[in-house]
Write a protein that holds these residues in place. Structure first.
Motif, mmCIF file in Angstrom:
data_model
loop_
_atom_site.group_PDB
_atom_site.id
_atom_site.type_symbol
_atom_site.label_atom_id
_atom_site.label_comp_id
_atom_site.label_asym_id
_atom_site.label_seq_id
_atom_site.Cartn_x
_atom_site.Cartn_y
_atom_site.Cartn_z
ATOM 1 N N CYS A 24 0.842 -1.205 0.000
ATOM 2 C CA CYS A 24 0.000 0.000 0.000
ATOM 3 C C CYS A 24 0.869 1.244 0.000
ATOM 4 O O CYS A 24 0.618 2.194 -0.741
ATOM 5 N N GLN A 25 1.919 1.245 0.794
ATOM 6 C CA GLN A 25 2.727 2.437 0.956
ATOM 7 C C GLN A 25 3.660 2.696 -0.222
ATOM 8 O O GLN A 25 4.110 3.805 -0.413
ATOM 9 N N LEU A 41 1.725 11.276 -0.530
ATOM 10 C CA LEU A 41 1.142 10.021 -0.047
ATOM 11 C C LEU A 41 2.094 9.303 0.899
ATOM 12 O O LEU A 41 1.682 8.791 1.942
ATOM 13 N N TYR A 45 1.089 8.397 4.632
ATOM 14 C CA TYR A 45 1.044 6.989 5.066
ATOM 15 C C TYR A 45 1.930 6.741 6.277
ATOM 16 O O TYR A 45 1.631 5.888 7.113
ATOM 17 N N ALA A 75 -5.578 8.196 -1.130
ATOM 18 C CA ALA A 75 -5.211 7.341 0.004
ATOM 19 C C ALA A 75 -6.351 6.394 0.347
ATOM 20 O O ALA A 75 -6.138 5.204 0.625
ATOM 21 N N GLN A 78 -6.520 3.563 -2.242
ATOM 22 C CA GLN A 78 -5.418 2.619 -2.103
ATOM 23 C C GLN A 78 -5.530 1.760 -0.850
ATOM 24 O O GLN A 78 -5.197 0.572 -0.865
#
Length: 381
Positions: A24-25, A41, A45, A75, A78
């Protein structure tokens, strides 16, 4: 097979969780027009940290048009697969004003608990249902454009309203609102750097991030200077100029110097309209006279006007309208300053002497030679 009194399946589950978080990150945004979003992002995160099993509330704040909603929506998209339920409540301020908080509570529940219908008629009942039905559910909630602490109290209440691992993201222009609610962390996106600003503008104006034709390079620089890295301004102006010829560009840029873009300034004005009268006066004085001046000097002047600057300036800072630099000078973004000056001009378009503040030499000369200045008018030149 047992590892330190834990079953193998538990270790596998932990490993899978850590891997999914990393995916995800490190997932990059592929939308070419969202220039500069990946670094933002990554920073966001790091504060959200969905690998931890606590319940966490993260705020993101900044001036209008800085990209808070865009960042939160990406975000949200995702991270959604990592949660049992999710909801993105857009324009909380506007929906609350028009439809009330009960409608937002119903939307929150309906989007997380799909195929269920909720009938309640007051916020207290809605809060009780949210805390009861979601207390064991790992959820992702985004509250976009919050401007009242009651929004937070009635929609996300306390952390024990939600299951372990839940994440709540709040976007707002008011940092004090976040701090007073004791959020876990605050992320403040900044304006775009010159390279990213140019790339974003080029995407909107030319459908490409490459260097424009020679005829448009100098014209583009004028627009970039006007936008000062604000994503909203770059997108609005780039889209407006797209497909137009050089003569039309020059005309539009010349017009901007006299009449700023309404769509941009209207978005910025939302913050001004929410201020108390004293804060409005402080804001207008800084916009017209004191942008870039030393904070201590401004405080003395405003204190003499009985504007209560110690609290007023702090309010403006927390609402993302001004900032203090490392040299203790007060600054506001050039478009926020222009918004303030436009508010003053609108008080009397044709007769400067009826305005509450004068700062341009031609207007000062006009009111002094014509003897039209009001006893309420502040003048500097």
């Amino acid at each position: 097979m047992i590892f330190s009194c834990r079953h193998e399946s538990e270790f596998i589950e932990d490993i899978a969780k850590k891997i999914s978080v990393k995916l995800c990150q490190t997932y990059t945004v592929v939308h070419d027009e969202l220039i500069g979003i990946n670094l933002r992002l990554e920073e966001l995160y790091s504060k959200i940290d969905i690998g931890e099993d606590d319940v966490r509330i993260i705020g993101t704040c900044g001036m209008g048009g800085i990209g808070k909603t865009t960042l939160a929506r990406i975000a949200y998209t995702q991270m959604s697969p990592h949660f049992e339920g999710k909801t993105f409540l857009a324009d909380v301020r506007g929906v609350s004003d028009k439809c009330g908080l009960v409608s937002l509570q119903k939307q929150l529940l309906s989007q997380i608990l799909l195929d269920e219908c909720f009938n309640f008629f007051n916020v207290h009942e809605g809060s009780a249902i949210i805390s009861h039905r979601l207390s064991h559910k790992k959820v992702l909630i985004v509250l976009d454009d919050v401007d009242n602490i009651q929004h937070l109290k009635c929609l996300v209440g306390k952390r024990d309203w939600f299951g372990l691992g839940s994440r709540i993201i709040v976007t707002t222009r008011d940092e004090h609102l976040l701090r007073s609610y004791r959020v876990d962390d605050v992320y403040k996106p900044t304006t775009l750097n010159p390279d990213d600003a140019l790339r974003l503008f080029n995407w909107k104006a030319f459908d490409s991030d490459s260097t424009p034709k020679d005829d448009f390079i100098e014209l583009s620089e004028h627009v970039l200077q006007y936008a000062s890295g604000l994503p909203l301004a770059l997108e609005v102006l780039g889209s407006f100029l797209c497909g137009r010829d050089g003569a039309q560009w020059r005309s539009a840029i010349k017009r901007l110097k006299q009449n700023s873009n309404k769509e941009i300034l209207d978005r910025l004005r939302i913050s001004f309209d929410a201020l108390e009268e004293c804060e409005k006066n402080i804001f207008l004085d800084i916009a017209c006279f004191f942008n870039g001046e030393e904070k201590d000097f401004i405080m003395k002047v405003l204190d003499g006007c009985e504007f209560f600057p110690h609290i007023g300036i702090n309010v403006l800072i927390k609402k993302s309208l001004i900032k203090v630099d490392e040299h203790k000078r007060l600054w506001m973004h050039s478009l926020i300053q222009e918004m303030g000056r436009k508010i003053v001009r609108e008080k009397s378009v044709d007769e400067p002497g009826k305005r509450c503040r004068l700062w341009e030499e031609k207007d000062v000369h006009h009111v002094l030679t014509k003897n039209t200045v009001s006893h309420l008018t502040k003048i500097t030149y």
